[in-house]
Enzyme design. Structure first.
Site, PDB file in Angstrom:
ATOM      1  N   HIS A 147       0.843  -1.201   0.000  1.00 52.68           N
ATOM      2  CA  HIS A 147       0.000   0.000   0.000  1.00 52.68           C
ATOM      3  C   HIS A 147       0.878   1.251   0.000  1.00 52.68           C
ATOM      4  O   HIS A 147       0.641   2.191  -0.760  1.00 52.68           O
ATOM      5  CB  HIS A 147      -0.921  -0.004   1.225  1.00 52.68           C
ATOM      6  CG  HIS A 147      -1.679   1.280   1.426  1.00 52.68           C
ATOM      7  ND1 HIS A 147      -2.781   1.614   0.676  1.00 52.68           N
ATOM      8  CD2 HIS A 147      -1.474   2.320   2.277  1.00 52.68           C
ATOM      9  CE1 HIS A 147      -3.238   2.801   1.066  1.00 52.68           C
ATOM     10  NE2 HIS A 147      -2.452   3.253   2.041  1.00 52.68           N
ATOM     11  N   GLU A 212     -10.156   2.099   3.632  1.00 50.49           N
ATOM     12  CA  GLU A 212      -8.839   1.479   3.830  1.00 50.49           C
ATOM     13  C   GLU A 212      -9.032   0.236   4.674  1.00 50.49           C
ATOM     14  O   GLU A 212      -9.564   0.298   5.781  1.00 50.49           O
ATOM     15  CB  GLU A 212      -7.866   2.452   4.507  1.00 50.49           C
ATOM     16  CG  GLU A 212      -7.491   3.617   3.589  1.00 50.49           C
ATOM     17  CD  GLU A 212      -6.261   4.389   4.063  1.00 50.49           C
ATOM     18  OE1 GLU A 212      -6.037   4.463   5.292  1.00 50.49           O
ATOM     19  OE2 GLU A 212      -5.535   4.915   3.196  1.00 50.49           O
ATOM     20  N   GLN A 253      -6.948  14.731   1.104  1.00 49.89           N
ATOM     21  CA  GLN A 253      -5.643  14.238   1.560  1.00 49.89           C
ATOM     22  C   GLN A 253      -4.513  14.792   0.698  1.00 49.89           C
ATOM     23  O   GLN A 253      -3.492  15.250   1.211  1.00 49.89           O
ATOM     24  CB  GLN A 253      -5.648  12.708   1.514  1.00 49.89           C
ATOM     25  CG  GLN A 253      -4.376  12.048   2.037  1.00 49.89           C
ATOM     26  CD  GLN A 253      -4.442  10.517   1.953  1.00 49.89           C
ATOM     27  OE1 GLN A 253      -5.474   9.948   1.557  1.00 49.89           O
ATOM     28  NE2 GLN A 253      -3.365   9.857   2.319  1.00 49.89           N
ATOM     29  N   THR A 373      -3.352   0.415   5.788  1.00 56.34           N
ATOM     30  CA  THR A 373      -3.984  -0.408   4.766  1.00 56.34           C
ATOM     31  C   THR A 373      -3.117  -1.613   4.432  1.00 56.34           C
ATOM     32  O   THR A 373      -1.922  -1.474   4.179  1.00 56.34           O
ATOM     33  CB  THR A 373      -4.204   0.416   3.494  1.00 56.34           C
ATOM     34  OG1 THR A 373      -4.843   1.632   3.857  1.00 56.34           O
ATOM     35  CG2 THR A 373      -5.060  -0.341   2.499  1.00 56.34           C
TER      36      THR A 373
HETATM   37 CA    CA Z   1      -5.021   4.409   7.275  1.00 55.00          CA
END
Ligand code: CA
Length: 451
Positions: A147, A212, A253, A373
């Protein structure tokens, strides 16, 4: 020589594959056979929330057991509490003792009948599940290396994995107040986002809502401020695991995360499954931490324990499914988006705990650590839509013809996990699910406020 903490929860008679319960639905149950015995906080109708144990399709009322004076001390008092914090804080030996008692009560029909246990069972479908603990603090890690690579490549194409990644279990302090139990709808958050190369950001509903797939690590016994937790002692401080969906707004984000890391893109809602699968239950499913790739540095000594390397990882398979509004209307089965093993974690949960406390930071019973994640190396095991859809460039095609780059209103994301190894009876985590809405009124009044 003392026993390493990871070995203080050995496989014993409670894990015997031959063990069966007089609660018939437990035998062959995909999540809650008698070998599991996860702990949670439940309520029936308007009654107060109380500790319970999942057994098949039923919940054993631990507060009821306490009131009937059948629970041995010190369990009676802490089983009357509206949270599991005190239960989580028990020393591993006491937690094993409680597990052994439950196992005997629920396997031996005569003992169970003698204690009047049948009258303390509730149909799980008729119960409401709450947050298992009063979560004082929540920290999210980033230990899923595939991830980290996939996301790093999207946010920083030239520099996906920063040089500290293989030395430091990366994490940040999250927000505990917005963690909600499975089943509670989530409101699409609004925030600042910069569209394309626009000169200025706009404020509005996120257009890149994502899930996630993570494990929640529940802290058991805490540590005093200023007193680190040694790596060979860290397993003793972990009470159990749940499933965790760290909902993320990718557009928010991307705009806000530098230089201090995640903030409003991550703190609007996180979903946790309500059953705590104890570390005692997971004893048969402890496996070796996969060796690091050739050329990677060894962990620094304060993060390196041979027993943790040998048995500190988890034979757990995690999966994510989606049910869209159209699928729900058509009665279609959930569509599986991904499936992969928890061994794709670059750091063990003990390393997360030891690192967190290494500067003297105090952890408390009921604190929650997210693993970050957990993605497999290939698309069928990616733990977020950001990865599956390549940042929206390659939407996933569902069976009914719909496509998804990110999560849309009306979508329900469902996470599941099973621990399995050898001839042991597999144990599951139940579900972590939540439907996305844009209507604030969809939030149930007063549900799961911190008890
Ligand atoms: Ca996270």
């Amino acid at each position: 020589m003392t026993v390493p903490a990871v070995d203080a929860m050995p496989v014993d008679e409670t894990h015997d594959p031959a063990l069966r319960s007089w609660v018939a639905s437990a035998n062959g149950h995909s999540d809650f056979p008698i070998q599991n015995l996860p702990l949670g906080i439940f309520s029936v109708a308007e009654d107060t929330p109380r500790p319970g144990v999942a057994i098949g399709d039923a919940i054993l009322d631990l507060a009821g057991c306490a009131d009937a004076n059948i629970l041995p001390p010190p369990f009676a008092e802490i089983c009357r509490a509206p949270t599991l914090n005190a239960l989580m804080a028990l020393a591993p030996a006491d937690r094993r003792r409680l597990r052994a008692w439950l196992s005997r009560m629920l396997s031996d029909a005569q003992v169970g009948a003698g204690a009047g246990l049948a009258s303390m069972l509730h149909d799980a479908a008729a119960c409401t599940m709450h947050l298992p603990a009063r979560i004082g603090d929540y920290t999210d890690f980033y230990v899923g290396i595939h991830h980290a690579n996939n996301v790093g490549r999207q946010f920083r194409p030239d520099n996906p994995l920063l040089p500290n990644y293989k030395y430091v279990p990366i994490g940040y302090h999250g927000r505990a107040s917005s963690i909600r139990p499975s089943g509670e709808p989530l409101v699409r958050p609004r925030g600042q986002q910069r569209v394309g190369d626009a000169a200025a950001p706009v404020f509005g509903p996120t257009e890149r809502l994502d899930y996630e797939l993570e494990l929640a690590v529940w802290i058991g016994e805490g540590n005093r401020l200023g007193e680190p937790i040694a790596i060979d002692d860290a397993a003793r401080h972990i009470a159990g695991l749940s499933l965790f969906n760290d909902w993320s707004a990718r557009d928010l984000q991307a705009w806000e995360y530098q230089p201090l890391g995640p903030f409003l893109a991550k703190n609007f809602h996180s979903s946790v499954s309500p059953w705590v699968v104890t570390m005692e239950a997971l004893a048969p499913f402890r496996v070796a931490q996969p060796p690091r790739p050739e050329g990677d540095p060894a962990p620094l000594p304060y993060l390196l324990d041979p027993a943790d390397q040998a048995r500190g990882a988890l034979a757990i398979t995690l999966e994510v499914s989606i049910v869209t509004a159209a699928m729900r209307a058509a009665g279609a089965a959930p569509f599986r988006l991904s499936r992969g093993p928890a061994t794709n974690m670059y750091w063990t949960i003990a390393q997360m705990v030891a690192h967190h406390a290494s500067n003297g930071c105090n952890l408390n019973p009921g604190d929650l650590l997210g693993t970050g994640t957990i993605s497999a190396p290939t698309r069928d095991g990616f733990g977020s839509l950001l990865e599956i859809s390549g940042g929206g460039r390659t939407p996933v095609q569902l069976d009914n013809g719909e496509t998804r780059s990110f999560v849309e209103d009306g979508d329900e994301i469902v996470m599941r996990a099973v621990a399995s190894a050898g001839d042991y009876i597999p144990i599951g985590f139940g579900e972590c699910r939540a439907v996305v809405t844009s209507a604030p009124s969809a939030i149930r009044e007063g549900s799961s406020a911190s008890p």
